[in-house]
Every structure is written in C-alpha cells, then in structure tokens.
Write a protein that holds these residues in place. Structure first.
Motif, mmCIF file in Angstrom:
data_model
loop_
_atom_site.group_PDB
_atom_site.id
_atom_site.type_symbol
_atom_site.label_atom_id
_atom_site.label_comp_id
_atom_site.label_asym_id
_atom_site.label_seq_id
_atom_site.Cartn_x
_atom_site.Cartn_y
_atom_site.Cartn_z
ATOM 1 N N GLY A 93 0.805 -1.217 0.000
ATOM 2 C CA GLY A 93 0.000 0.000 0.000
ATOM 3 C C GLY A 93 0.833 1.260 0.000
ATOM 4 O O GLY A 93 1.999 1.267 -0.396
ATOM 5 N N GLY A 94 0.216 2.345 0.481
ATOM 6 C CA GLY A 94 0.906 3.621 0.559
ATOM 7 C C GLY A 94 1.627 3.778 1.881
ATOM 8 O O GLY A 94 1.711 2.850 2.689
ATOM 9 N N THR A 95 2.149 4.973 2.108
ATOM 10 C CA THR A 95 2.874 5.240 3.355
ATOM 11 C C THR A 95 1.927 5.558 4.510
ATOM 12 O O THR A 95 2.357 5.661 5.651
ATOM 13 C CB THR A 95 3.865 6.401 3.170
ATOM 14 O OG1 THR A 95 3.150 7.552 2.688
ATOM 15 C CG2 THR A 95 4.955 6.035 2.164
ATOM 16 N N ASN A 96 0.639 5.699 4.194
ATOM 17 C CA ASN A 96 -0.374 5.889 5.238
ATOM 18 C C ASN A 96 -1.714 5.402 4.691
ATOM 19 O O ASN A 96 -1.772 4.827 3.605
ATOM 20 C CB ASN A 96 -0.434 7.358 5.702
ATOM 21 C CG ASN A 96 -0.718 8.315 4.551
ATOM 22 O OD1 ASN A 96 -1.545 8.049 3.681
ATOM 23 N ND2 ASN A 96 -0.031 9.447 4.542
ATOM 24 N N GLY A 97 -2.780 5.623 5.434
ATOM 25 C CA GLY A 97 -4.083 5.112 5.044
ATOM 26 C C GLY A 97 -4.850 5.972 4.060
ATOM 27 O O GLY A 97 -5.949 5.598 3.642
ATOM 28 N N ASP A 98 -4.303 7.114 3.663
ATOM 29 C CA ASP A 98 -4.977 8.014 2.740
ATOM 30 C C ASP A 98 -4.943 7.434 1.324
ATOM 31 O O ASP A 98 -3.864 7.189 0.783
ATOM 32 C CB ASP A 98 -4.275 9.380 2.775
ATOM 33 C CG ASP A 98 -4.969 10.427 1.918
ATOM 34 O OD1 ASP A 98 -5.974 10.094 1.243
ATOM 35 O OD2 ASP A 98 -4.495 11.581 1.915
ATOM 36 N N GLU A 99 -6.102 7.243 0.724
ATOM 37 C CA GLU A 99 -6.131 6.668 -0.623
ATOM 38 C C GLU A 99 -5.656 7.648 -1.690
ATOM 39 O O GLU A 99 -5.500 7.266 -2.859
ATOM 40 C CB GLU A 99 -7.521 6.117 -0.937
ATOM 41 C CG GLU A 99 -7.857 4.906 -0.082
ATOM 42 C CD GLU A 99 -9.110 4.170 -0.519
ATOM 43 O OE1 GLU A 99 -9.451 4.228 -1.711
ATOM 44 O OE2 GLU A 99 -9.749 3.541 0.344
ATOM 45 N N GLU A 100 -5.425 8.904 -1.302
ATOM 46 C CA GLU A 100 -4.797 9.866 -2.217
ATOM 47 C C GLU A 100 -3.283 9.891 -2.036
ATOM 48 O O GLU A 100 -2.582 10.642 -2.731
ATOM 49 C CB GLU A 100 -5.366 11.283 -1.971
ATOM 50 C CG GLU A 100 -6.853 11.405 -2.256
ATOM 51 C CD GLU A 100 -7.216 10.960 -3.674
ATOM 52 O OE1 GLU A 100 -6.525 11.394 -4.618
ATOM 53 O OE2 GLU A 100 -8.177 10.180 -3.818
ATOM 54 N N ASN A 101 -2.768 9.078 -1.122
ATOM 55 C CA ASN A 101 -1.330 8.974 -0.896
ATOM 56 C C ASN A 101 -0.626 8.674 -2.221
ATOM 57 O O ASN A 101 -1.061 7.811 -2.985
ATOM 58 C CB ASN A 101 -1.074 7.854 0.126
ATOM 59 C CG ASN A 101 0.391 7.617 0.405
ATOM 60 O OD1 ASN A 101 1.030 6.826 -0.267
ATOM 61 N ND2 ASN A 101 0.926 8.295 1.401
ATOM 62 N N SER A 102 0.480 9.351 -2.497
ATOM 63 C CA SER A 102 1.125 9.232 -3.810
ATOM 64 C C SER A 102 1.639 7.823 -4.082
ATOM 65 O O SER A 102 1.564 7.338 -5.219
ATOM 66 C CB SER A 102 2.260 10.251 -3.939
ATOM 67 O OG SER A 102 3.245 10.031 -2.943
#
Length: 344
Positions: free
Chosen positions: A281-290
């Motif tokens: 996944g990303g570096t956090n839970g934000d689905e807009e995370n790059s």
C-alpha cells in the motif's frame, strides 16, 4: 487440542496446500527480524489433522524486577495461518493463543495481518482489529496481454513505454550480484523519505535473505548508460508474489524506471507461477497517498490491510506505558498510537 511454542515450524507446512500459506509465514523469513533481544517463535495449535500456526517475534523484558514478554509479527505481513478453514477450530485456536499468552507472562502482542489472506477474521473475539490501509494486488491469472489491457492504467502504459524508449532494460538478478547497488539505492530512498530506523537493515539481513529466501530475486533497471537506477527485492511462494523492498535514483525518476521495473517483474513472476502479485500500500491510510496511487495504476484490485492489538494483562500494560511516558516525554507524542510504545 495440542498447544506448543516452537522455534522451527516449516515442517508443518507439508500438510498445507500451496495457496494456504506464503513466504511471510515461513521461519526463514520471520527469522530475518531476530536480534539479541527478540527471537522468532511460532504458536502451534493442533487438533487431529487441523493445524493453526501463528509465527511472531517474542521479546523478554524486565519491569520492576520481574520478567515479562510481548510479541509482534515480523515486518511486512503475518498473523495466523491454518490448513482447514473451520471457523470453530480457528475460534478455539485463537482463544487458546490468548489463554496461553495470558498464563505465560505475555503483556501484549501486535499483529500485521496479511491482506491476501484476510486472516484477521475472527481475531476481534480476542483482540482489537483496526483497518489500517488499502493495498494493491495484480491479477496475473490471465495473459500478460490481458493484464496490460485490463489492469494497467493508460497513463501507466505510456510511462512504461517511455522508459523502454529511453533505453531502460530489466535485469533478473537471481544471484543478487547487484546487491550493493540495491542497498545504496534503498538507503538513499529511505533517507529521502526521512524514514524511521525500523526501515533500515544491516548487511547480515541481506545475506540471510539472499541465502534463506531462495524463491526471490533482485529486479534491476539499467539505463542506457549501463547504470542501475532502480531495483527491488521480489519474493514469491506458490501463487503469491511480493514487492518487498525498493530503491531508486531520484535523479532518474523522470524516465519512470519504477513503473518499468514493476511491469517487468510482473512478467517474470508470472513465469514462476505467481497468480497474485501483491504490491503493498501507501505510506499511510490516505487513498490519495502518492505511493498508493502509483501502485493503484497497476491494478484495480485492492485488499484491506489490518493490524491487531492484543493486551493480555491490561492493568500491567497501563502501568508499564504510564511509567515509560513519564520517563520519555519527548517520545510520548510520536509513539502514542504504538501498542508496544515502551519498546522505544
């Protein structure tokens, strides 16, 4: 029901179908994260032919003159695996785990569940389950032409072609001959991200991975001048493949070597029998995370990554945390959401 804690558990996988476990559960992977204070162990619960395995890293520590324990699953993904999907058996095994830990001096335990297995199911009966973030997996159970058309975003296809036109080539390095270049790229990438020390690894880690995780390879992107500008470690087990650690030369990112690398790694992993290529996944839970958005351009298929928190002795746990916070006020805010904050 037979219950034991063991230091070696690979032999139990002989009774598991290939799709029921993964490299993250094998002892050679979990043991990569051992250190002088923390040891790889596995809770084994057996009932006839039914097996429940829960590998973790166990730690002993002193508090007010007494010895206690806690555990966490290894970096990446883990949690329980079982050779029979019998909900009643799994429920009994989880209760047995909780009882065993409570009776044997464990204070708490932290679990990183496996998104492809969704093995957090039923865990909420003995602990707290938290949906942490979405991850991405590519369906390789189709032709690569179909993957290219159905899974890869049109903009992603364009940048992969761009890298190819720029003269990039992909090297499958089974012997880890480019390991030094990879480590340099990986460490510089972590430096750029101001990553926590948890994400850096010593030479012994890489040596053990190279020797122990035989179903793995370095995937390297070489530019037109012969320089390695992007590289990653890929692992696989049965139908599952993983994008493990990755690093790239930030001065070369304009030609999109990482996109080119993942596409070519998918081609290679499919040749090795992989049906689902998990990118994480990303570096956090934000689905807009790059980082999540970058991975999402390789597949529409997302999975839920969950974490689990177990406290076996709440009163003692609260006392340990309160004392740690009083002694480490400068760390308290940074680690406030960490279950095992008192380790730091």
């Amino acid at each position: 029901m037979d219950i034991q804690i063991v230091e070696h558990w690979n032999q139990y996988f002989d009774s598991f179908p290939p799709e029921a476990f993964d490299v993250y559960f094998r002892e050679e992977y979990v043991k990569l994260y051992e250190n002088p204070c923390e040891k790889a162990e596995c809770f084994v619960c057996q009932e006839g032919e039914k097996l429940f395995l829960f590998p973790f890293i166990a730690r002993q520590f002193e508090y007010k003159g007494k010895t206690y324990k806690d555990f966490e699953t290894a970096y990446g993904y883990g949690g329980p695996v079982y050779n029979y999907t019998d909900k009643e058996f799994i429920s009994r095994a989880l209760e047995a785990l909780k009882t065993y830990c409570g009776d044997n001096g464990y204070v708490a335990g932290f679990v990183r569940f496996h998104p492809l297995f969704q093995n957090q199911e039923g865990f909420d009966a003995i602990g707290r389950v938290i949906a942490d973030r979405k991850t991405v997996a590519i369906n390789l159970d189709q032709t690569m032409d179909e993957v290219w058309k159905n899974e890869i975003h049109s903009k992603n296809r364009n940048v992969i072609r761009k890298a190819e036109k720029a003269g990039c080539t992909f090297i499958v390095d089974d012997r880890y001959e480019h390991l030094k270049e990879f480590i340099s790229l990986y460490d510089s990438t972590m430096d750029k991200l101001s990553a926590d020390g948890f994400y850096y690894f010593d030479d012994a880690y890489y040596d053990n991975l190279k020797r122990g995780i035989t179903d793995s390879f370095l995937g390297c992107v070489q530019n037109s001048e012969g320089q390695i500008i992007s590289a990653a470690i890929f692992m696989y087990s049965g139908p599952y493949g993983h994008y493990h650690l990755s690093g790239s030369d930030k001065s070369q990112l304009a030609i999109s070597p990482n996109n080119f690398m993942l596409w070519n790694a998918a081609i290679e992993l499919q040749k090795r029998g992989v049906k689902r290529f998990h990118l994480g996944g990303g570096t956090n839970g934000d689905e807009e995370n790059s980082l999540f958005q970058f991975k999402h351009k390789f597949s529409k298929d997302t999975c839920q990554f969950c974490i689990g928190k177990l406290v076996f002795n709440p009163e003692l746990y609260e006392s340990i945390c309160a004392d740690w916070e009083a002694k480490n006020p400068e760390k308290a805010e940074h680690y406030k959401h960490h279950l095992l904050k008192y380790k730091y």
